[in-house]
Design an enzyme around this catalytic site. Structure first.
Site, PDB file in Angstrom:
ATOM      1  N   SER A  65      -8.243   3.115   8.743  1.00  0.00           N
ATOM      2  CA  SER A  65      -8.821   3.144   7.397  1.00  0.00           C
ATOM      3  C   SER A  65      -7.976   2.296   6.435  1.00  0.00           C
ATOM      4  CB  SER A  65      -8.881   4.606   6.941  1.00  0.00           C
ATOM      5  OG  SER A  65      -9.040   4.716   5.564  1.00  0.00           O
ATOM      6  N   ASP A 113     -15.628   2.260   5.803  1.00  0.00           N
ATOM      7  CA  ASP A 113     -14.531   3.193   5.518  1.00  0.00           C
ATOM      8  C   ASP A 113     -14.896   4.109   4.364  1.00  0.00           C
ATOM      9  OD1 ASP A 113     -11.706   4.170   5.796  1.00  0.00           O
ATOM     10  OD2 ASP A 113     -11.706   3.511   3.704  1.00  0.00           O
ATOM     11  N   HIS A 149       0.857  -1.188   0.000  1.00  0.00           N
ATOM     12  CA  HIS A 149       0.000   0.000   0.000  1.00  0.00           C
ATOM     13  C   HIS A 149       0.891   1.235   0.000  1.00  0.00           C
ATOM     14  CE1 HIS A 149      -3.430   2.574   1.020  1.00  0.00           C
ATOM     15  NE2 HIS A 149      -2.544   3.253   1.723  1.00  0.00           N
ATOM     16  N   ARG A 176     -14.983  12.300   6.420  1.00  0.00           N
ATOM     17  CA  ARG A 176     -13.756  12.937   6.946  1.00  0.00           C
ATOM     18  C   ARG A 176     -13.216  13.942   5.936  1.00  0.00           C
ATOM     19  NH1 ARG A 176     -10.186   8.212   7.489  1.00  0.00           N
ATOM     20  NH2 ARG A 176      -8.604   9.670   8.181  1.00  0.00           N
ATOM     21  N   LYS A 211      -8.774  -2.021   5.059  1.00  0.00           N
ATOM     22  CA  LYS A 211      -8.918  -2.419   3.653  1.00  0.00           C
ATOM     23  C   LYS A 211      -7.925  -3.524   3.297  1.00  0.00           C
ATOM     24  CE  LYS A 211      -8.910   1.985   2.730  1.00  0.00           C
ATOM     25  NZ  LYS A 211      -9.037   3.369   2.388  1.00  0.00           N
TER      26      LYS A 211
HETATM   27  N1  URA Z   1      -5.795   6.750   2.789  1.00  0.00           N
HETATM   28  C1  URA Z   1      -6.777   5.971   3.276  1.00  0.00           C
HETATM   29  O1  URA Z   1      -7.078   4.920   2.721  1.00  0.00           O
HETATM   30  N2  URA Z   1      -7.416   6.374   4.395  1.00  0.00           N
HETATM   31  C2  URA Z   1      -7.102   7.510   5.048  1.00  0.00           C
HETATM   32  O2  URA Z   1      -7.708   7.807   6.055  1.00  0.00           O
HETATM   33  C3  URA Z   1      -6.079   8.319   4.532  1.00  0.00           C
HETATM   34  C4  URA Z   1      -5.437   7.906   3.388  1.00  0.00           C
END
Ligand code: URA
Length: 416
Positions: A185, A163, A84, A170, A189
């Site tokens: 978050s 999320d 990621h 957010r 995932k």
């Molecule tokens: N990327 C994400 O997937 N979530 C966040 O809160 C910030 C960046």
């Protein structure tokens, strides 16, 4: 959870208390069902931004968010790694590292997002290859990881719907910058994606979410800690994002840069080093010794490129389409109007311009002719602009030319 209990949770967080796991479960379940509305959720998110989350709260929030949707499973005994990136400009790491790691014998299942703000999205880039299909049904995705060794697909909406909703809220309410919320978050995932191990590339600098190295390191540490609490292996790397990672910025033209690197072309030194570093971390998680040397060999002997072609073909593209991809023939050369040293490059500005340029033309974009620290003469090429419609003046404004060389910046600030 009713209105009164949610109000109580907001008050407690506002006053700096840690909420118990069962409260996080209730909050997320109620937000998903509509029992808690955006107003209350935004208030709680703002309290989190101000008061922070205890590590145990981030783990609880992650768990509650994973439970809001589907989770992918791989066949018993199959080891799969995922990576990621927290988002950057000219970030070609996934395009290179995914087939490279698979070519070295470690399976990679990469679920990716699309472009966000000034940062590019791996899915948009791959879709510049004619025929490439990034919206795979999840059983097809798993099968491809098993058969080919790697796949890159768009994150399904079935994963972590909490999320999706919360992130959007957010974004609207200026409550993104909380390390605890960001970590939950991201990791939720990854957990839902089902891999056994993760490498997190936390970008740091003027074109990253995290401007400050200490904050980026704190996020990196939290990403690793939460992943380990879920029984996953994880590494994190804090890497520089004060200038674009590679030379090309756009969708298709970033694929051409990655393609040439995979074919063994040395390419841009900084970009290649960034790709190899992440690939080596992924290989280490997969138990491959001497990982860096192994990755370099796969770039040089053509096996990484062969794997990339195999992945593209498995997802509907072809070798011909991949190799036919080239920057737009219409090119404007942006030349330096003064001599000196490049002291700064505004990657946010370049990211926005390139995103606009390539929105309707996948072969459009910007190729840097100079990087921070390069000494340039008047008339030297600062950038090639491919395609039509960009304002060269706005791209020129991204380059700051000075008299004194800036201090050298490392590519990697920390590894965890
Ligand atoms: N990327 C994400 O997937 N979530 C966040 O809160 C910030 C960046």
């Amino acid at each position: 959870m009713d209105d009164v209990s949610m109000r109580r949770a907001i008050e407690r967080k506002r006053d700096g208390e840690a909420l118990e796991p069962s409260v996080w479960d209730d909050v997320i379940a109620a937000y998903c069902s509509g029992d808690v509305d955006d107003a209350q959720m935004a208030a709680l998110a703002m309290a989190c931004v101000w008061r922070g989350l205890e590590p145990a709260e981030s783990v609880a929030l992650t768990r509650a968010m994973v439970a809001s949707g589907a989770t992918l499973r791989y066949p018993e005994g199959m080891f799969v790694v995922d990576k990621h990136s927290s988002g950057g400009v000219s970030d070609i790491v996934s395009l290179v590292a995914v087939p490279l790691v698979a070519a070295c014998g470690v399976r990679v299942a990469k679920l990716s997002g699309r472009a966000l703000g000034h940062t590019g999205g791996t899915i948009d880039k791959l879709e510049a290859i004619e025929g490439f299909n990034a919206t795979l049904p999840m059983d097809v995705f798993v099968h491809q990881v098993e058969r080919v060794g790697c796949a890159i697909a768009a994150q399904s909406d079935a994963f972590v719907p909490a999320d999706k909703r919360l992130y959007h809220l957010r974004d609207r309410t200026a409550t993104v910058p909380s390390i605890g919320l960001i970590a939950a978050s991201i990791v939720s995932k990854k957990i839902a994606g089902g891999a056994n191990a993760f490498v997190f590339d936390v970008k740091c600098g003027s074109a990253a979410f995290m401007r400050d190295v200490r904050q980026a390191e704190a996020l990196a540490r939290m990403l690793v800690d939460i992943s380990e609490q879920f029984g996953r292996k994880a590494h994190a790397i804090v890497s520089d994002m004060n200038e674009p990672l590679g030379r090309c910025i756009g969708t298709g033209i970033e694929v051409t840069e990655a393609r040439e690197m995979l074919r063994g072309d040395a390419g841009d030194e900084r970009a290649r080093s960034g790709c190899v570093q992440i690939a080596a971390a992924m290989l280490e998680l997969g138990g491959v010794g001497d990982a860096r040397a192994r990755a370099m060999r796969a770039l040089e002997d053509g096996s990484a490129y062969t794997k990339f072609v195999e992945m593209v073909e498995a997802q509907g593209g072809s070798r011909e389409a991949l190799e036919a991809l080239a920057p737009d023939e219409r090119v404007t050369k942006l030349r330096a109007s003064t001599e000196g040293v490049v002291v700064a490059i505004d990657a946010v500005r370049l990211g926005h311009v390139a995103r606009e340029l390539s929105a309707h033309n996948r072969r459009a974009g910007i190729r840097l002719g100079a990087r921070i620290g390069d000494r340039i003469a008047r008339g030297d090429v600062l950038a090639d602009i491919y395609g039509a419609g960009a304002d060269p003046g706005s791209i020129a404004a991204a380059f700051t030319i000075g008299a004194v060389s800036p201090a050298a910046r490392p590519l990697v600030y920390a590894t965890i």
